[in-house]
Design an enzyme around this catalytic site. Structure first.
Site, PDB file in Angstrom:
ATOM      1  CG  ASP A   3      -1.741  -1.268   1.257  1.00 22.02           C
ATOM      2  OD1 ASP A   3      -2.482  -1.474   0.324  1.00 22.02           O
ATOM      3  OD2 ASP A   3      -1.417  -2.114   2.139  1.00 22.02           O
ATOM      4  CD  GLU A  53      -1.503  -3.050  -6.399  1.00 26.11           C
ATOM      5  OE1 GLU A  53      -2.512  -3.801  -6.148  1.00 26.11           O
ATOM      6  OE2 GLU A  53      -1.807  -1.921  -7.209  1.00 26.11           O
ATOM      7  CG  ASP A  54       5.430  -0.947  -5.872  1.00 26.76           C
ATOM      8  OD1 ASP A  54       5.042  -0.081  -6.770  1.00 26.76           O
ATOM      9  OD2 ASP A  54       6.671  -0.936  -5.555  1.00 26.76           O
TER      10      ASP A  54
HETATM   11  O1  TRH Z   1       4.740  -5.965   0.500  1.00 24.09           O
HETATM   12  P1  TRH Z   1       3.773  -6.734  -0.411  1.00 24.09           P
HETATM   13  O2  TRH Z   1       3.557  -7.981  -0.054  1.00 24.09           O
HETATM   14  O3  TRH Z   1       2.492  -5.862  -0.505  1.00 24.09           O
HETATM   15  C1  TRH Z   1       1.094  -6.360  -0.567  1.00 24.09           C
HETATM   16  C2  TRH Z   1       0.468  -6.218  -1.778  1.00 24.09           C
HETATM   17  O4  TRH Z   1       0.470  -4.639  -2.158  1.00 24.09           O
HETATM   18  C3  TRH Z   1      -0.936  -6.571  -1.691  1.00 24.09           C
HETATM   19  O5  TRH Z   1      -1.630  -6.267  -2.862  1.00 24.09           O
HETATM   20  C4  TRH Z   1      -1.607  -5.731  -0.508  1.00 24.09           C
HETATM   21  O6  TRH Z   1      -2.776  -6.033  -0.232  1.00 24.09           O
HETATM   22  C5  TRH Z   1      -0.741  -6.087   0.838  1.00 24.09           C
HETATM   23  O7  TRH Z   1       0.672  -5.665   0.545  1.00 24.09           O
HETATM   24  C6  TRH Z   1      -1.402  -5.249   1.783  1.00 24.09           C
HETATM   25  O8  TRH Z   1       4.501  -6.513  -1.741  1.00 24.09           O
HETATM   26  P2  TRH Z   1       4.443  -5.358  -2.804  1.00 24.09           P
HETATM   27  O9  TRH Z   1       3.370  -4.824  -3.391  1.00 24.09           O
HETATM   28  O10 TRH Z   1       5.435  -5.642  -3.793  1.00 24.09           O
HETATM   29  O11 TRH Z   1       5.354  -4.255  -1.967  1.00 24.09           O
HETATM   30  C7  TRH Z   1       6.589  -4.266  -1.503  1.00 24.09           C
HETATM   31  C8  TRH Z   1       7.025  -2.773  -1.569  1.00 24.09           C
HETATM   32  O12 TRH Z   1       8.357  -2.748  -0.894  1.00 24.09           O
HETATM   33  C9  TRH Z   1       7.459  -2.229  -3.039  1.00 24.09           C
HETATM   34  O13 TRH Z   1       7.059  -0.880  -3.122  1.00 24.09           O
HETATM   35  C10 TRH Z   1       8.895  -2.515  -3.028  1.00 24.09           C
HETATM   36  C11 TRH Z   1       9.467  -2.117  -1.612  1.00 24.09           C
HETATM   37  N1  TRH Z   1      10.564  -2.742  -1.195  1.00 24.09           N
HETATM   38  C12 TRH Z   1      11.881  -1.902  -1.179  1.00 24.09           C
HETATM   39  O14 TRH Z   1      11.433  -0.621  -1.446  1.00 24.09           O
HETATM   40  N2  TRH Z   1      12.869  -2.363  -0.635  1.00 24.09           N
HETATM   41  C13 TRH Z   1      13.004  -3.634  -0.352  1.00 24.09           C
HETATM   42  O15 TRH Z   1      14.178  -3.970   0.141  1.00 24.09           O
HETATM   43  C14 TRH Z   1      11.701  -4.452  -0.363  1.00 24.09           C
HETATM   44  C15 TRH Z   1      12.119  -5.995   0.246  1.00 24.09           C
HETATM   45  C16 TRH Z   1      10.683  -3.968  -0.772  1.00 24.09           C
END
Ligand code: TRH
Length: 371
Positions: free
Chosen positions: A23, A274-275
């Protein structure tokens, strides 16, 4: 009349952290891109703690406000003009005082739009619901209209977040330099990034890489992925007590641009949520999605809809079903031929997406034309 590019808008973007980082990750990227386009963005967040590593330097034009602080809300209502655009990410119900402040300026503001930014899906309903109005009948926003804005994969949806110049940056990226900068001593082995929840297929997959003939290095994201690998390794007895052909580097939490670079550096990306899933499309390397699980198994339909959109080869489809626990079949480590098939599919999908407008561009255009 000014074109959407020359209008500078004030945005209030509301985000509630449910769990994990998606999010916030999505909202931060959107805020950053809008600010880079010359707009002013306030990001209202109920838990911005992950920004310390996701965005340690902040971003010009983006002000982060803690939504839980009553004083911050009072100050925004008393001292600041209302935003032109109010975005509630994922139906998160913005603070009522701020909705009331926003509502008072209907009719006087040049642009005035309330957007409900939805979760990403490749399912057909997205094209139907994208840009639909939803009249507000009660509460401080009574009489206003919210507009549904759906990200998606086809021209009839809101598109995906993608900064201008991203493809050129990716083109100019040098993975050897980046890996050296991260302190990773790369010997030319196949690189696989791992950002996952706790896939049951993880331990058997690690075993296949250990026992395989190709040297594979796993770059493991901080947090749940690191915990999952540690647990999986505890279950495995490796050949001759070592890890065979598999080596593992554990990463710290990276700032978002470095996380993107991680995906650019790897030959295979295992992403989630998602992201990171969207970012894996831009990386152009083969990738696998661990979808966020939903109680009623709605994620099965959602995953299959995306596999259909991608026209995923059978081996990639089977790997996804195993990786996401839809079947008891093992997730078969892809060989060079499978990886080439997966790469072809990923690159064809990426090319289709690059021909479409990105989400922030579409959202700005929608807001300036609608209001
Ligand atoms: O963390 P997530 O599993 O997020 C999930 C999904 O968005 C899901 O749809 C939602 O319902 C739930 O959260 C609440 O995976 P996502 O979406 O890939 O988000 C991870 C974010 O963290 C992404 O913006 C990348 C960032 N990130 C970094 O910037 N640095 C890092 O080292 C890591 C591991 C992630």
């Amino acid at each position: 009349m000014p074109t959407p590019d020359t209008v500078h808008l004030h945005w209030d973007l509301f985000c509630r952290v449910i769990d994990n980082h998606g999010d916030l990750g999505v909202c931060w990227r959107l805020a950053r891109q809008l600010a880079d386009g010359g707009d002013a963005v306030r990001l209202w967040i109920d838990d911005g703690s992950a920004l310390t590593w996701m965005a340690p330097a902040g971003h010009r034009g983006v002000t982060v406000v803690d939504w839980r602080e009553a004083d911050a809300v009072r100050r925004a209502v008393a001292g600041a003009p209302p935003p032109d655009v109010l975005v509630e990410a994922f139906g998160c119900d913005p603070a009522p005082e701020l909705v009331a402040h926003f509502a008072r300026h209907q009719g006087t503001a040049r642009h005035h739009a309330w957007i409900n930014l939805e979760y990403l899906s490749a399912e057909p309903y997205v094209e139907r619901l994208h840009r639909l109005p939803s009249p507000v009948f009660r509460g401080p926003g009574e009489g206003l209209t919210k507009w549904f804005f759906y990200p998606g994969f086809t021209p009839a949806t809101g598109g995906l977040l993608r900064e201008p110049g991203l493809a050129a940056q990716r083109e100019a990226f040098d993975r050897r330099d980046w890996l050296a900068g991260q302190g990773i001593a790369w010997q030319g082995e196949r690189l696989v990034s791992l950002f996952c929840y706790e896939p049951p297929a993880l331990a058997p997959l690690l075993r296949q890489w250990m026992e395989g003939t190709d040297a594979t290095r796993l770059l493991v994201a901080a947090g749940r992925a690191t915990a999952a690998v540690t647990q999986a390794l505890n279950m495995l007895t490796a050949p001759s007590g070592g890890r065979g052909a598999l080596s593992i580097s554990y990463l710290p939490h990276l700032p978002q641009p470095e996380f993107d670079a991680l995906l650019w550096a790897c030959d295979l990306n295992l992403v989630r949520g998602e992201d990171s899933f969207v970012r894996a499309h831009w990386a152009g390397a083969p990738f696998v999605w661990q979808i966020y699980p939903q109680d009623d198994d709605a994620h099965h339909v959602k995953l299959n809809a995306w596999l259909d959109w991608l026209d995923a080869p059978a081996s990639l489809r089977a790997f996804h079903h195993a990786w996401n626990g839809f079947s008891d079949a093992p997730a078969l480590a892809p060989d060079a031929a499978a990886l080439a098939d997966w790469r072809r599919a990923a690159q064809a999908g990426r090319a289709r997406l690059l021909a479409q407008d990105d989400l922030a561009t579409q959202l700005r255009r929608f807001v300036t034309q609608k209001s």
